[in-house]
Design an enzyme around this catalytic site. Structure first.
Site, PDB file in Angstrom:
ATOM      1  N   PRO A 203     -56.297   2.910   0.146  1.00  8.72           N
ATOM      2  CA  PRO A 203     -57.124   2.278   1.235  1.00  8.72           C
ATOM      3  C   PRO A 203     -58.624   2.108   0.745  1.00  8.72           C
ATOM      4  O   PRO A 203     -59.151   3.273   0.394  1.00  8.72           O
ATOM      5  CB  PRO A 203     -57.186   3.063   2.388  1.00  8.72           C
ATOM      6  N   GLU A 204     -59.337   1.143   0.945  1.00  5.13           N
ATOM      7  CA  GLU A 204     -60.763   0.838   0.238  1.00  5.13           C
ATOM      8  C   GLU A 204     -61.563   0.806   1.701  1.00  5.13           C
ATOM      9  O   GLU A 204     -61.213   0.629   2.695  1.00  5.13           O
ATOM     10  CB  GLU A 204     -60.682  -0.422  -0.665  1.00  5.13           C
TER      11      GLU A 204
ATOM     12  N   LYS B  30     -65.415   4.948   1.687  1.00  6.02           N
ATOM     13  CA  LYS B  30     -64.060   5.191   2.092  1.00  6.02           C
ATOM     14  C   LYS B  30     -63.913   6.608   2.814  1.00  6.02           C
ATOM     15  O   LYS B  30     -62.514   6.911   3.255  1.00  6.02           O
ATOM     16  CB  LYS B  30     -63.197   5.355   0.817  1.00  6.02           C
TER      17      LYS B  30
ATOM     18  N   HIS C  45     -43.547  12.273   6.598  1.00  7.18           N
ATOM     19  CA  HIS C  45     -44.698  12.879   5.839  1.00  7.18           C
ATOM     20  C   HIS C  45     -45.784  13.222   6.874  1.00  7.18           C
ATOM     21  O   HIS C  45     -47.174  13.095   6.310  1.00  7.18           O
ATOM     22  CB  HIS C  45     -45.069  11.829   4.784  1.00  7.18           C
TER      23      HIS C  45
ATOM     24  N   ARG D 274     -48.177  10.683  -0.233  1.00  6.77           N
ATOM     25  CA  ARG D 274     -48.507  11.247  -1.705  1.00  6.77           C
ATOM     26  C   ARG D 274     -49.674  12.225  -1.698  1.00  6.77           C
ATOM     27  O   ARG D 274     -49.791  12.889  -2.763  1.00  6.77           O
ATOM     28  CB  ARG D 274     -49.243   9.891  -2.380  1.00  6.77           C
TER      29      ARG D 274
ATOM     30  N   ARG E  55     -76.958  -0.170 -17.057  1.00  7.72           N
ATOM     31  CA  ARG E  55     -76.054   0.528 -17.807  1.00  7.72           C
ATOM     32  C   ARG E  55     -75.243   0.132 -18.893  1.00  7.72           C
ATOM     33  O   ARG E  55     -75.184  -1.086 -19.072  1.00  7.72           O
ATOM     34  CB  ARG E  55     -74.928   0.895 -16.606  1.00  7.72           C
TER      35      ARG E  55
ATOM     36  N   ARG F  38     -56.919   2.116 -15.003  1.00 13.66           N
ATOM     37  CA  ARG F  38     -56.391   1.222 -13.975  1.00 13.66           C
ATOM     38  C   ARG F  38     -55.879  -0.127 -14.439  1.00 13.66           C
ATOM     39  O   ARG F  38     -56.209  -0.505 -15.603  1.00 13.66           O
ATOM     40  CB  ARG F  38     -57.587   0.962 -12.909  1.00 13.66           C
TER      41      ARG F  38
END
Ligand SMILES: [Zn+2]
Length: 283
Positions: A2-3, A58, A92, A121, A163, A273
């Site tokens: 979830p974002e 989040k 769960h 998870r 950066r 990722r």
């Protein structure tokens, strides 16, 4: 995972049910359901009234009529469902927070009377925390997200433009800008036509601005669609999926044609990722 759009959908959903209701009981059923740094066991919230449901990036938290707050992070697969007590427990189920009946519902059978934290998870958590400058302890180091009034676009552009890292990890860094995860990072980079591995300092300020505005725009559309349920783990408080996955341009679309130029979308492993991008549009 979830974002921002998914967490915002959950926050707005919770707000409809829980505002001004008192917590009548609270139980956790799994060691990892409560963050080790929590200042109290979950039972500390019993008797508290929920004043507001807030979010940054989040993270979401319940403001209580107490000195402390109840924070929730959904991790990879966490769900916060509003559920009737009568429904059987999900497999769960990690914690349960029962609410007193809403005022005005006395005598009526309230169908939605507990919050269930479900997490297959177990990377998600609940935590009791102190507030510092209007945010809980674990949120104190998190940067403003682009929907907050205090978000300073200029400062974020200046920060990123100096950066030497690649651009994708920079926009995933929750201490620079919060709320963006892998899905919306890939979507924003595609919209702004920026390759995920380009070094930040090689981008112009205008390009970075376009990227951040693209991230905000794609997340805004995703909130309208109730979020993205890409792996079927994310659900809103009523257990329904979001439908933004239909509108994704690159994420999860490797091998399919780019909607702008018809080149096949590529997927590469990068910085632990996967990144999805159009090799022609994004250079
Ligand atoms: Zn393309």
């Amino acid at each position: 995972m979830p974002e921002l759009p998914e967490v915002e959908t959950v926050r707005a959903g919770l707000e409809k049910y829980v505002l001004n209701r008192r917590i009548s009981s609270a139980h956790s059923y799994h060691l990892r359901a409560i963050k080790p740094s929590s200042i109290s066991p979950l039972a500390a919230v019993v008797g508290a009234k929920i004043r507001a449901v807030k979010r940054r990036g989040k993270f979401l938290w319940f403001e209580l009529d107490r000195e402390f707050t109840l924070v929730a992070h959904l991790g990879m697969s966490g769900q916060l469902l509003i559920s009737s007590k009568q429904l059987p427990d999900q497999s769960h189920l990690r914690a349960r927070i029962e609410l007193q009946k809403a005022a005005g519902l006395a005598g009526k059978k309230s169908a939605s009377d507990e919050i269930r934290f479900i997490d297959q998870r177990t990377f998600g958590w609940l935590s009791i925390e102190q507030m510092h400058d209007q945010v809980p302890t674990s949120v104190a180091h998190i940067a403003y997200d682009p929907f907050e009034a205090d978000f300073n676009l200029k400062e974020v552009i200046t920060n990123i433009s100096s950066r030497k890292s690649a651009i994708k990890p920079a926009i995933l860094n929750q201490e620079i800008i919060s709320g963006i995860g892998n899905i919306y990072a890939d979507e924003a980079l595609w919209r702004a036509k920026i390759h995920p591995e380009i070094i930040c300092e090689d981008l112009s300020e205008d390009e970075i601005k376009k990227l951040i505005n693209s991230a905000k725009a794609v997340m805004k559309s995703a909130i309208k669609a109730g979020g993205t349920s890409f792996d079927q783990q994310y659900k809103n408080v009523n257990g329904a999926s979001g439908y933004f996955s239909r509108s994704l341009s690159v994420y999860g679309r490797a091998g399919q044609p780019c909607s702008r130029c018809s080149t096949l979308i590529r997927r590469i492993a990068f910085a632990n990722r996967s990144s999805h991008f159009c090799p022609r549009c994004q250079r």
